[in-house]
Enzyme design. Sequence first.
Site, PDB file in Angstrom:
ATOM      1  N   GLY A  38       0.810  -1.222   0.000  1.00 22.86           N
ATOM      2  CA  GLY A  38       0.000   0.000   0.000  1.00 22.86           C
ATOM      3  C   GLY A  38       0.840   1.268   0.000  1.00 22.86           C
ATOM      4  O   GLY A  38       2.022   1.267   0.343  1.00 22.86           O
ATOM      5  N   ARG A  42      -1.687   8.838   3.597  1.00 25.28           N
ATOM      6  CA  ARG A  42      -1.927   9.732   4.736  1.00 25.28           C
ATOM      7  C   ARG A  42      -0.648  10.075   5.517  1.00 25.28           C
ATOM      8  O   ARG A  42      -0.655  10.950   6.367  1.00 25.28           O
ATOM      9  CB  ARG A  42      -2.977   9.119   5.673  1.00 25.28           C
ATOM     10  CG  ARG A  42      -4.393   9.381   5.186  1.00 25.28           C
ATOM     11  CD  ARG A  42      -5.420   8.709   6.058  1.00 25.28           C
ATOM     12  NE  ARG A  42      -5.529   7.280   5.790  1.00 25.28           N
ATOM     13  CZ  ARG A  42      -6.153   6.416   6.577  1.00 25.28           C
ATOM     14  NH1 ARG A  42      -6.718   6.827   7.697  1.00 25.28           N
ATOM     15  NH2 ARG A  42      -6.220   5.142   6.247  1.00 25.28           N
ATOM     16  N   LYS A  49       5.509   4.332   3.537  1.00 17.80           N
ATOM     17  CA  LYS A  49       4.998   4.248   4.912  1.00 17.80           C
ATOM     18  C   LYS A  49       5.712   3.195   5.749  1.00 17.80           C
ATOM     19  O   LYS A  49       6.127   3.464   6.875  1.00 17.80           O
ATOM     20  CB  LYS A  49       3.490   3.949   4.896  1.00 17.80           C
ATOM     21  CG  LYS A  49       2.938   3.670   6.295  1.00 17.80           C
ATOM     22  CD  LYS A  49       1.434   3.667   6.340  1.00 17.80           C
ATOM     23  CE  LYS A  49       0.842   2.355   5.898  1.00 17.80           C
ATOM     24  NZ  LYS A  49      -0.624   2.328   6.123  1.00 17.80           N
ATOM     25  N   GLU A 189     -16.875  -4.841   5.707  1.00 15.06           N
ATOM     26  CA  GLU A 189     -16.092  -3.611   5.732  1.00 15.06           C
ATOM     27  C   GLU A 189     -16.972  -2.435   6.151  1.00 15.06           C
ATOM     28  O   GLU A 189     -18.176  -2.424   5.886  1.00 15.06           O
ATOM     29  CB  GLU A 189     -15.489  -3.347   4.342  1.00 15.06           C
ATOM     30  CG  GLU A 189     -14.411  -4.323   3.958  1.00 15.06           C
ATOM     31  CD  GLU A 189     -13.310  -4.409   5.006  1.00 15.06           C
ATOM     32  OE1 GLU A 189     -12.558  -3.440   5.157  1.00 15.06           O
ATOM     33  OE2 GLU A 189     -13.218  -5.437   5.697  1.00 15.06           O
ATOM     34  N   ASN A 204     -11.834  -6.683  12.728  1.00 17.48           N
ATOM     35  CA  ASN A 204     -10.868  -7.541  12.062  1.00 17.48           C
ATOM     36  C   ASN A 204      -9.500  -6.874  12.125  1.00 17.48           C
ATOM     37  O   ASN A 204      -9.318  -5.764  11.640  1.00 17.48           O
ATOM     38  CB  ASN A 204     -11.305  -7.716  10.599  1.00 17.48           C
ATOM     39  CG  ASN A 204     -10.229  -8.348   9.738  1.00 17.48           C
ATOM     40  OD1 ASN A 204      -9.397  -9.113  10.235  1.00 17.48           O
ATOM     41  ND2 ASN A 204     -10.254  -8.043   8.447  1.00 17.48           N
ATOM     42  N   LYS A 385      36.963  12.547  18.232  1.00 18.90           N
ATOM     43  CA  LYS A 385      36.643  11.787  17.021  1.00 18.90           C
ATOM     44  C   LYS A 385      37.795  10.856  16.675  1.00 18.90           C
ATOM     45  O   LYS A 385      38.955  11.282  16.722  1.00 18.90           O
ATOM     46  CB  LYS A 385      36.400  12.760  15.863  1.00 18.90           C
ATOM     47  CG  LYS A 385      35.995  12.072  14.581  1.00 18.90           C
ATOM     48  CD  LYS A 385      36.500  12.793  13.343  1.00 18.90           C
ATOM     49  CE  LYS A 385      37.939  12.426  13.025  1.00 18.90           C
ATOM     50  NZ  LYS A 385      38.405  12.940  11.737  1.00 18.90           N
ATOM     51  N   TYR A 400      39.309  19.794  21.496  1.00 16.02           N
ATOM     52  CA  TYR A 400      38.981  18.927  20.371  1.00 16.02           C
ATOM     53  C   TYR A 400      40.107  17.920  20.169  1.00 16.02           C
ATOM     54  O   TYR A 400      41.258  18.307  19.955  1.00 16.02           O
ATOM     55  CB  TYR A 400      38.775  19.734  19.080  1.00 16.02           C
ATOM     56  CG  TYR A 400      38.639  18.825  17.878  1.00 16.02           C
ATOM     57  CD1 TYR A 400      37.590  17.894  17.813  1.00 16.02           C
ATOM     58  CD2 TYR A 400      39.565  18.844  16.843  1.00 16.02           C
ATOM     59  CE1 TYR A 400      37.479  17.036  16.732  1.00 16.02           C
ATOM     60  CE2 TYR A 400      39.444  17.983  15.755  1.00 16.02           C
ATOM     61  CZ  TYR A 400      38.405  17.079  15.711  1.00 16.02           C
ATOM     62  OH  TYR A 400      38.294  16.216  14.658  1.00 16.02           O
TER      63      TYR A 400
HETATM   64  C1  UD1 Z   1      -8.269  -4.057   6.019  1.00 16.67           C
HETATM   65  C2  UD1 Z   1      -9.387  -5.063   6.139  1.00 16.67           C
HETATM   66  C3  UD1 Z   1     -10.274  -4.691   7.326  1.00 16.67           C
HETATM   67  C4  UD1 Z   1      -9.429  -4.630   8.573  1.00 16.67           C
HETATM   68  C5  UD1 Z   1      -8.263  -3.689   8.383  1.00 16.67           C
HETATM   69  C6  UD1 Z   1      -7.345  -3.770   9.555  1.00 16.67           C
HETATM   70  C7  UD1 Z   1      -9.869  -5.838   3.903  1.00 16.67           C
HETATM   71  C8  UD1 Z   1     -10.790  -5.743   2.742  1.00 16.67           C
HETATM   72  N1  UD1 Z   1     -10.167  -5.067   4.945  1.00 16.67           N
HETATM   73  O1  UD1 Z   1      -8.868  -2.824   5.732  1.00 16.67           O
HETATM   74  O2  UD1 Z   1     -11.297  -5.632   7.497  1.00 16.67           O
HETATM   75  O3  UD1 Z   1     -10.211  -4.217   9.670  1.00 16.67           O
HETATM   76  O4  UD1 Z   1      -7.522  -4.040   7.206  1.00 16.67           O
HETATM   77  O5  UD1 Z   1      -6.354  -2.804   9.452  1.00 16.67           O
HETATM   78  O6  UD1 Z   1      -8.938  -6.619   3.869  1.00 16.67           O
HETATM   79  N2  UD1 Z   1      -2.399  -3.934   0.939  1.00 16.67           N
HETATM   80  C9  UD1 Z   1      -1.641  -4.409  -0.096  1.00 16.67           C
HETATM   81  N3  UD1 Z   1      -2.176  -4.473  -1.344  1.00 16.67           N
HETATM   82  C10 UD1 Z   1      -3.453  -4.099  -1.605  1.00 16.67           C
HETATM   83  C11 UD1 Z   1      -4.222  -3.596  -0.531  1.00 16.67           C
HETATM   84  C12 UD1 Z   1      -3.672  -3.540   0.727  1.00 16.67           C
HETATM   85  O7  UD1 Z   1      -0.478  -4.775   0.097  1.00 16.67           O
HETATM   86  O8  UD1 Z   1      -3.861  -4.200  -2.750  1.00 16.67           O
HETATM   87  C13 UD1 Z   1      -1.810  -3.870   2.283  1.00 16.67           C
HETATM   88  C14 UD1 Z   1      -1.660  -2.457   2.782  1.00 16.67           C
HETATM   89  O9  UD1 Z   1      -0.370  -1.977   2.481  1.00 16.67           O
HETATM   90  C15 UD1 Z   1      -1.862  -2.612   4.278  1.00 16.67           C
HETATM   91  C16 UD1 Z   1      -2.788  -3.781   4.399  1.00 16.67           C
HETATM   92  O10 UD1 Z   1      -2.698  -4.486   3.181  1.00 16.67           O
HETATM   93  O11 UD1 Z   1      -0.683  -2.927   4.953  1.00 16.67           O
HETATM   94  C17 UD1 Z   1      -4.216  -3.359   4.672  1.00 16.67           C
HETATM   95  O12 UD1 Z   1      -4.653  -2.561   3.631  1.00 16.67           O
HETATM   96  P1  UD1 Z   1      -5.617  -1.347   3.887  1.00 16.67           P
HETATM   97  O13 UD1 Z   1      -5.953  -0.743   2.590  1.00 16.67           O
HETATM   98  O14 UD1 Z   1      -5.076  -0.491   4.946  1.00 16.67           O
HETATM   99  O15 UD1 Z   1      -6.908  -2.133   4.407  1.00 16.67           O
HETATM  100  P2  UD1 Z   1      -8.081  -1.512   5.202  1.00 16.67           P
HETATM  101  O16 UD1 Z   1      -8.982  -0.828   4.253  1.00 16.67           O
HETATM  102  O17 UD1 Z   1      -7.570  -0.750   6.342  1.00 16.67           O
END
Ligand code: UD1
Length: 517
Positions: A38, A42, A49, A189, A204, A385, A400
């Site tokens: 991801g 933010r 991140k 979700e 979750n 140093k 120094y």
């Molecule tokens: C997800 C969960 C949600 C849970 C939450 C917990 C799903 C659909 N939802 O939501 O139920 O409560 O996490 O934090 O799974 N990532 C990828 N590739 C992608 C999408 C995401 O690597 O295509 C990674 C992101 O970098 C992140 C993690 O997966 O580390 C979660 O992704 P994020 O988009 O934050 O999920 P949430 O919408 O928060």
Amino acid sequence: MPQGENARPAPRSTSGAASSDSHSALGSAVSTIVLAAGEGTRMRSATPKVLHPIAGRPLVEHAVRAAAGTGPDDLVVVIGHGRDAVGEHLARVADDLDRKVHTVVQDQQLGTGHAVACGLTALADQRHGTVLVSYGDVPLLDTATLTELLAEHHERRNAVTVLSAVVDDPTGYGRLVRDDAGQVTGIVEQKDATAAQAAIGEINSGVYAFDATVLSDALDRLSTDNAQGELYLTDVLSIARSDGHSVGALVCADTWLVEGVNDRVQLARLGAELNRRLVLGWMREGVTVTDPASVWLDCDVALSRDVTLEPGVQLRGGTTVGEGSLIGPDTTLTGCTVHPGASVVRTHGEGAEVGPGASVGPFAYLRPGARLGEKGKIGTFVEVKNSEIGTGSKVPHLTYVGDAEIGEGSNIGAASVFVNYDGVAKHRTVIGSHARTGADNMFVAPVEVGDGAYTAAGSVITQDVPPGAMAVARGRQRNIEGWVARRRPDTAADQAAQQAQERSGSDLTTNPMSDTR
Ligand code: UD1
Ligand code: CA
């Protein structure tokens, strides 16, 4: 490293009854997939991140270390945004852990389900054993909790076991939906939830144990028919459940462990909590911490019994402190080694070594390669140093020391400079043992002061000083009598001088011994 605060009550099992078909068994292969593709919009950062650190480690490294601790056969990290930098860091972590860490690039972030499908491609056998899924941005989740999740998953012979948590504010998270019997039926979700579902407080965490076959089959059947148009990993639960598989949850009572980082406010919040746990852990190991909230420790520092950390101390980058040493107040040490019984007060140090019983500060600056011997002293407003200062040698004030070697039992006079740089190259100064150098000396390197030699105050030492010699290298003093009366008549200085002369009843005479002392 101590465990930190282990105040976490044992997670409560709310798993459904064991189903007859066993999807996974203890001892079968376990693979771990860490999702870290991801963008982390933010964070508003040029740095991906998951590379932002807390307690001295990038978020993703916390996640990978926790996952590696469960001893998986394969450890896969799904990367995407900032893949080069993240991949590079993961290669270093793999080196450190001395194990293979696969990386799989997810080009487009089509959802967590898609991310896991990408991760599975790294596995030789995607349809056997157990797949543990966690996130690269959930830094406090520890090996113990992941191990409990796996144990629960195997014991209950579940097809899916999700790590959940009951939180005060579930906003933004997926909610765990259970039937009347309390069995987990799925995850909804936030954006897809009905008002009643949105009111559910059990969330979750995004961490799961899956039976590999059930996971692979369900991932093939995911749809994007949801509010975000993504392939939701969470839908695997309802699919598995409707196929008649057993789906369970392990409730994590310590909600800090499942908290993720989305912005810098959460980064600081989780950083502070991890630090609190680290400091607490060291106090339990016998370290005195006067003001725990103002002391910051990296994960990889090592402290001994009866170390005292005064307020405002930061220990970073693998710093180690030996038994009984006092650090602080207001001291930052990065990659330093402090031996037992030393004291380091109001000091900034990096890559330095402080010998047993030695004393540093207040207001010292130790730079890489500074090495102070047993019972040595680096005092106030002293910068060192790439220099070795031998046993019992002292550099007490305003000095120094760069690129030098000082023997044992020597004393360097106040306000001295080891002139190591000629504008082009650095040169070394060697001071022998039991030497006494005068205040305000310049040692113009390369130069050597022999064992037991002395140098006069105010000297600019440009030539080697033989053992036992006294070196004097400064202009002779000459007094011009009556200069003030002639050139500054009727000033306060003139009046003071006249009064002094009247008091002494005679003209002041030159002291013939005042030239060299
Ligand atoms: C997800 C969960 C949600 C849970 C939450 C917990 C799903 C659909 N939802 O939501 O139920 O409560 O996490 O934090 O799974 N990532 C990828 N590739 C992608 C999408 C995401 O690597 O295509 C990674 C992101 O970098 C992140 C993690 O997966 O580390 C979660 O992704 P994020 O988009 O934050 O999920 P949430 O919408 O928060
Ligand atoms: Ca998230």
